[in-house]
Motif scaffolding. Structure first.
Motif, short mmCIF file in Angstrom:
data_model
loop_
_atom_site.label_atom_id
_atom_site.label_comp_id
_atom_site.label_asym_id
_atom_site.label_seq_id
_atom_site.Cartn_x
_atom_site.Cartn_y
_atom_site.Cartn_z
N ASN A 80 0.83 -1.22 0.00
CA ASN A 80 0.00 0.00 0.00
C ASN A 80 0.86 1.26 0.00
OD1 ASN A 80 -2.31 -1.48 -0.06
ND2 ASN A 80 -2.65 -1.42 2.17
N LYS A 81 1.89 1.25 0.84
CA LYS A 81 2.74 2.43 0.89
C LYS A 81 3.56 2.56 -0.40
CE LYS A 81 6.12 4.96 3.58
NZ LYS A 81 6.90 5.05 4.83
N ALA A 82 4.04 1.46 -0.89
CA ALA A 82 4.83 1.49 -2.12
C ALA A 82 3.99 2.00 -3.28
CB ALA A 82 5.38 0.09 -2.42
N LYS A 83 2.71 1.66 -3.29
CA LYS A 83 1.84 2.17 -4.36
C LYS A 83 1.71 3.69 -4.29
CE LYS A 83 -1.09 -1.81 -5.44
NZ LYS A 83 -2.44 -2.40 -5.28
N MET A 125 5.73 8.93 -8.09
CA MET A 125 6.78 8.88 -9.10
C MET A 125 6.21 8.89 -10.51
SD MET A 125 9.16 6.00 -7.24
CE MET A 125 10.52 5.96 -8.39
N LEU A 126 5.04 8.26 -10.66
CA LEU A 126 4.45 8.13 -12.00
C LEU A 126 3.38 9.19 -12.26
CD1 LEU A 126 4.14 4.24 -11.95
CD2 LEU A 126 5.80 5.59 -13.24
N GLU A 127 3.24 10.09 -11.30
CA GLU A 127 2.25 11.17 -11.41
C GLU A 127 0.86 10.62 -11.69
OE1 GLU A 127 4.19 13.53 -14.39
OE2 GLU A 127 5.20 14.73 -12.86
N ASP A 144 -4.71 3.91 -9.04
CA ASP A 144 -4.55 3.40 -10.41
C ASP A 144 -3.29 2.55 -10.56
OD1 ASP A 144 -6.84 4.70 -11.19
OD2 ASP A 144 -5.78 6.56 -11.71
N ILE A 145 -2.56 2.37 -9.45
CA ILE A 145 -1.30 1.63 -9.52
C ILE A 145 -1.56 0.15 -9.30
CG2 ILE A 145 1.01 1.33 -8.54
CD1 ILE A 145 0.72 4.05 -9.83
N THR A 146 -1.00 -0.68 -10.16
CA THR A 146 -1.08 -2.12 -9.96
C THR A 146 0.34 -2.67 -9.81
OG1 THR A 146 -1.03 -2.51 -12.34
CG2 THR A 146 -3.21 -2.37 -11.30
N PHE A 188 5.52 -1.73 -10.60
CA PHE A 188 4.32 -0.93 -10.36
C PHE A 188 3.97 -0.21 -11.66
CE2 PHE A 188 6.32 -1.36 -6.23
CZ PHE A 188 5.25 -1.68 -5.42
N SER A 189 2.73 -0.35 -12.09
CA SER A 189 2.32 0.26 -13.35
C SER A 189 1.06 1.08 -13.14
CB SER A 189 2.01 -0.81 -14.40
OG SER A 189 3.06 -1.74 -14.49
N VAL A 190 0.88 2.05 -14.03
CA VAL A 190 -0.37 2.80 -14.04
C VAL A 190 -1.31 2.07 -14.98
CG1 VAL A 190 -1.46 5.02 -14.47
CG2 VAL A 190 0.92 4.92 -13.69
N SER A 191 -2.47 1.69 -14.46
CA SER A 191 -3.40 0.90 -15.26
C SER A 191 -3.70 1.61 -16.57
CB SER A 191 -4.71 0.70 -14.50
OG SER A 191 -4.47 0.08 -13.29
N GLY A 192 -3.67 0.85 -17.62
CA GLY A 192 -4.05 1.37 -18.92
C GLY A 192 -2.99 2.21 -19.58
N THR A 193 -1.78 2.26 -19.02
CA THR A 193 -0.69 3.03 -19.64
C THR A 193 0.54 2.14 -19.72
OG1 THR A 193 0.43 3.83 -17.67
CG2 THR A 193 -1.55 5.03 -18.36
N ASP A 194 1.60 2.65 -20.33
CA ASP A 194 2.85 1.89 -20.31
C ASP A 194 3.83 2.47 -19.29
OD1 ASP A 194 3.44 4.24 -21.52
OD2 ASP A 194 4.34 3.35 -23.33
#
Lengths: 260, 787
Positions: free
Chosen positions: B568-571, B577-579, B584-586, B592-598
């Motif tokens: 949870n904290k890492a997200k 970091m990913l703005e 939306d982070i998975t 760790f990725s932003v859903s629906g993006t690269d």
């Protein structure tokens, strides 16, 4: 363990001299003595190690007689092919560590009432050769942990006449794996000898009724109708006197059946 | 395709590298600067009054630094029982003081009444022999019936040898009596659950040390639960503040329960270290282990099973005397009661259970939890009497059990003994057992044995046990004086590797391998970068330790909870970091990725950001990445199993050999199947040891006859067959996050009745009218039963 000195003689003569030290104790493979010392149950002044006495090592055959040096390990006897039943007996003493340290002279000198070698020596009519004399097996074993050895006397060799057929059957005490009852049967031209270890309060003994029956007819069926008295049999948490007496007969029958 | 890493992978145990190369570090391997040595003077009589102890000769022996007697500890506290049991009449149990050193009386052979501290072990041993103790010997109290009827007491101040008289479930007593009185058939069996010596490979050892400049104590000791030991020493025995005492249990060579407890030797080395201002080490020899480690089992039981005409169980009624030995050990009152009575419904829909347990003091070593702790005793009683009932009714023993099993659609199931079983499928286990054990081929194997003059028997068993001990609220109501949660801290280091501090202690269980598999699975990273830290109260947050098959179910759940907090904290950090919003982070495969993006960042990049918080939202998120969780479960977990055993009996000698042994267990989800199989194999070896070999025998004077390996038979490899172990039929635990149950004790619980049932089957097949033989089923006992 209490403190003691260690002597390592290279000859029988030096060993005899070393044993003249007051409270000296001969050390074979130490498989009984060392645990006893660690428990502080004995306090010898000097241990005389027999390991380095070359003339007490090894096995030689002369016709139908086998000479085994007193400092010969169980592993060496187990690997020898001259007396198959004796080698088989040696191969089931303790575990590999015990067999690579323990010696036939040490075992016979200690005469543990549940040890295996006393049965072989007595059933084979072996001769115990010491630093001062030769003792017939029938005269050597004098009861639990008791032998004909005098103070300072060392077993230098044991002479076994090789039988026509023989077998040793050991029913193990499950914890120690010493014999709860062990029976050695040996058939010679002049008759059959049967020696029993593990069972009696008086140590190894000959079952003479069985010897007579088997000398007439060397078959397990010859034992039918015979029985061993439970009087003076060992009773402990591993088995009653009656059970041990019963096992003597069972193991004798199996030894006869398996004798080769 | 089996997995290579993570949950479900049969990962090789990383700790075995040091264990198998002789580089483990056990307590006795540790030598502290200026270390001294303690040796104890122990009673050679079972029961006596200490008239005087003259230590003057010992004190002036070479190298002697101090001599302690019970008098030195007269003012400190006693070592307490951890569980308060009330008798049926509401009276609390009798709790005589258990002192650091015997004072006034000695109460069993091996009871320590003095200790010498010297420069070397040999000097201390010599000085112990110079202590002159005048001990007036009394008759020993060994037999439990005699203990309850006589006026000779182990503890004179309580005026009885009965610790408690406990009933469970007391409200069911009358209904159970009536059910038995009116039943179509009642099967009765009287049996002994034999006392066992734990025989951990590593004997107990302790080093006390003291730092005069700060007043801090450190205890290195062979413990399964260093925090519990610290708590007992601090709160009850010596009164050292917890924050001034560090307890370290380094590598520990097996415990099986015997190293749960605090022992007087631990208090002695601490007190001596302070007096001398030097470290004091004590290491037990094997004789001390036999005489003073808490033993296991030792129940004498009468059990009755009432059945209707169709074989449905109507009631179990049990009357047990439980030997607690000379003193109450920490769990000794819980083991024969709530760890035993609550399991007396077994896997069955039986509506009524009543258990009466009288705990009895005797002049023998204390008795406490040993691998299985109460559940083996319950299973043995139930499964032996069911087998006897099947014979009496002419029913197949498997069918009789199936007829009474709780069925899969009945969960959660409230057992008649007061527990709520959450999940299971006993028929599926039995099906699998019949397949794995090749029940169909038994008749042919029996015929083959008979051709060789041997009797062959088949024995079956179904068990359930309660482990993962367990909900603090529940055990508190039942009398526990401690909570039974556990704790873990997950520390992600800046460079992306992890230290996981766990309250469970590993002394053979493989935690250093299994726990990283859980964390690695959750984070999607390589388990090799995860290190487990355990066994040191200064390094780990807290912990109740390892016993009762609780490590994974309880502490493993705490690890999961702490790792969830990390994620949870890492997200949040990744989101920054990913703005993107943290929602939306998975997280997948360590990224760790932003859903629906690269857009993505790796786990390692997040870790680094947490510790180098440049361009970091300090107003929203703290730096660092470390989380702690305490986990208190909702219930016990309930492993169950179906076991089968085939034996051959030599009718001429009574010798029993185990030819086949099958264990089909439901452990829920399995993290590391290789470790689980190993745990079952070890348990089976101990269970077969209890059934056939291990005989703890005191004579009428209270002397332990089986006090060495010359007379106490441990199971050896050639006593055992190759085991068939299956855990494919798992039903996940419903209340912990991993869905896991405990596997550490199952083998020792399930196997003893299986073996004895097989022996009885063999003897009956040979026409012998033998319905029971007490364990250990030695050749002599079998032969005598056949006469």
């Amino acid at each position: 363990m209490y403190n003691f000195d260690v002597e390592k003689p290279g000859t029988v003569a030096d060993a005899v001299a070393a044993m003249r030290t007051e409270d000296a104790q001969a050390l074979g493979g130490g498989q009984t003595l060392i645990p006893t010392l660690k428990q502080r149950l004995a306090s010898p002044s000097t241990l005389v190690s027999l390991k380095g006495v070359a003339e007490m090592q090894g096995i030689t055959r002369d016709g139908d007689s086998l000479r085994i040096g007193g400092a010969t390990t169980h592993a060496t006897v187990a690997a020898d092919g001259n007396y198959a039943a004796l080698s088989a007996l040696a191969s089931h003493i303790g575990d590999p560590a015990v067999r690579n340290r323990g010696t036939i002279g040490g075992s016979l000198a200690n005469n543990d009432p549940a040890a295996c070698y006393p049965a072989a020596a007595l059933a084979s009519g072996a001769t115990i050769v010491t630093t001062s004399r030769e003792i017939a097996a029938d005269d050597y074993f004098q009861g639990m942990f008791d032998t004909a050895l005098e103070e300072g006397e060392i077993i230098t060799a044991v002479n076994f006449p090789i039988p026509q057929a023989a077998n040793y059957q050991k029913f193990v005490q499950p914890a120690s794996r010493f014999a709860l009852v062990g029976v050695f049967v040996a058939k010679y031209a002049d008759g059959v000898r049967v020696a029993v270890t593990g069972a009696s309060n008086e140590g190894v003994f000959r079952w003479t009724e069985a010897e007579a029956a088997l000398s007439a007819n060397f078959a397990a069926s010859a034992l039918e109708g015979l029985s061993v008295s439970a009087d003076n049999m060992i009773a402990d948490l591993h088995g009653s006197a009656t059970y041990r007496a019963h096992l003597v007969k069972v193991m004798t029958g199996r030894a006869v059946a398996a004798a080769s | 395709m089996p997995k290579d890493t993570g949950i479900g992978a049969a990962t090789v145990r990383r700790e075995d590298v040091r264990f198998l190369t002789g580089t483990g570090e056990y307590t006795d391997d540790i030598t502290l600067a200026k270390q001294t040595y303690a040796v104890f003077a122990r009673s050679t009589v079972a029961h006596g009054t200490i008239k005087s102890i003259d230590t003057s000769a010992a004190e002036v022996m070479p190298g002697v630094l101090a001599v302690f007697t019970g008098e030195d500890f007269a003012e400190v506290g006693g070592n307490p029982a951890g569980w308060l049991i009330n008798s049926r009449d509401g009276e609390p149990m009798k709790e005589p003081k258990r002192p650091v050193l015997a004072h006034g009386k000695v109460r069993h052979v091996g009871d320590a009444y003095a200790a010498v501290i010297a420069e070397t072990v040999q000097q201390a041993r010599d000085a112990v022999e110079a202590i002159e103790a005048d001990i007036e010997e009394f008759d020993a109290i060994v037999d439990m019936n005699a203990a309850l009827s006589g006026s000779n007491y182990v503890h004179d101040e309580i005026g009885t040898n009965q610790c408690f008289d406990w009933g469970w479930i007391e409200d069911n007593r009358e209904a159970t009596d009536n059910a038995i009185k009116n039943a179509h058939h009642v099967t009765t069996l009287e049996l002994v659950n034999n006392r066992l010596v734990p025989n951990a490979m590593e004997p107990r050892a302790s080093i006390g040390s003291y730092k005069a400049s700060t007043g801090e104590y450190t205890l290195h000791t062979t413990s399964q639960n260093p925090h519990l030991t610290r708590l007992l020493i601090s709160a009850f025995v010596l009164g050292i503040p917890e924050n001034m005492l560090t307890v370290i249990a380094p590598d520990v060579g097996g415990g099986f329960g015997s190293k749960i407890y605090h022992y007087g030797e631990e208090a002695l080395v601490l007190a001596a270290a302070k007096r001398l201002n030097r470290p004091v080490k004590w290491t037990a020899d094997r004789t001390e282990s036999f005489l003073t480690d808490a033993h296991g089992r030792d129940h004498v039981t009468k059990i009755e099973l009432a059945l209707d005409k169709d074989g449905k169980f109507l009631a179990f009624r049990t009357d047990t005397k439980a030997n607690v030995g000379a003193y109450l050990s920490n769990f000794s009152t819980a083991t024969p009661t709530f760890l035993h009575g609550t399991l007396m419904a077994g896997n069955y829909t039986v509506p009524l259970v009543y258990v009466n347990v009288k705990a009895v003091f005797t002049n023998t070593a204390p008795v406490d939890a040993y691998r299985g702790a109460g559940r083996p005793e319950a299973t043995y009683s139930i499964e032996r009497v069911i087998d006897k009932a099947a014979r009496e009714l002419g029913m197949d023993p498997i069918e009789l059990r199936r007829k009474n099993f709780v069925k899969p659609d009945q969960y959660p199931f409230a057992s008649a003994a007061g527990l709520e079983y959450d999940a299971g499928n006993y028929d599926a286990l039995m099906d699998k057992m019949e397949e794995v054990a090749d029940v169909a081929g038994f008749a042919a194997r029996r015929a083959e044995s008979e051709k060789n003059g041997k009797l062959r028997g088949f024995g079956v068993n179904a068990y359930i046990e309660a482990c993962g001990i367990a909900p603090s609220n529940l055990v508190g109501v039942l009398g526990s004086r401690v909570g039974l949660y556990d704790a873990a801290t997950v520390r992600v280091n800046a460079t992306g590797n992890l230290s996981v501090m766990v309250g469970a202690h590993s002394h053979g269980q493989g935690h250093e391998t299994a726990f990283p598999q859980v964390v690695a699975e959750m984070l999607g990273i390589d388990p090799a970068v995860i290190d487990i830290v355990h066994g040191d109260t200064s390094k780990i947050p807290f912990g109740m330790g390892t016993y009762g098959s609780r490590s994974l179910a309880v502490c493993g759940s705490a690890v999961v909870r702490a790792t969830e907090k990390i994620i949870n904290k890492a997200k949040k950090i990744a989101g920054h970091m990913l703005e993107a919003s943290e929602h939306d982070i998975t997280l997948a495969d360590g990224v760790f990725s932003v859903s629906g993006t690269d857009k993505s960042v790796t786990f390692g990049e997040v870790a680094l950001k947490a510790y180098i918080p440049h361009e970091y939202p300090l107003e929203d998120i703290e730096p660092g990445l470390e989380e702690t969780a305490f986990y208190d479960p909702a219930n016990f977990t309930y492993p169950s199993g179906a076991y089968a055993c085939e034996v051959e009996v030599d009718p001429e000698t009574g010798k029993v050999t185990v030819e086949r042994m099958t264990a089909v267990d439901d452990f829920g989800n399995v993290i590391n199947p290789m470790i689980v199989t190993g745990q079952v194999q070890g348990g089976l070896a101990q269970g077969i040891g209890q059934a056939l070999l291990e005989n703890t025998s005191y004579d009428e004077n209270g002397q332990l006859l089986s006090a060495s390996y010359m007379d106490y038979t441990m199971p050896r490899a050639d006593d055992l067959p190759m085991f068939a172990v299956d855990h494919s039929q798992g039903t996940p635990c419903t209340h912990n996050p991993l869905g896991v149950k405990g596997c550490g004790e199952a083998g020792a619980i399930g196997s003893p009745p299986t073996v004895v049932n097989a022996v009885i089957d063999a003897l009956q097949s040979g026409g012998k009218d033998v319905t029971h033989i007490d364990m250990p089923v030695s050749p002599a006992r079998v032969w005598e039963a056949m006469q």
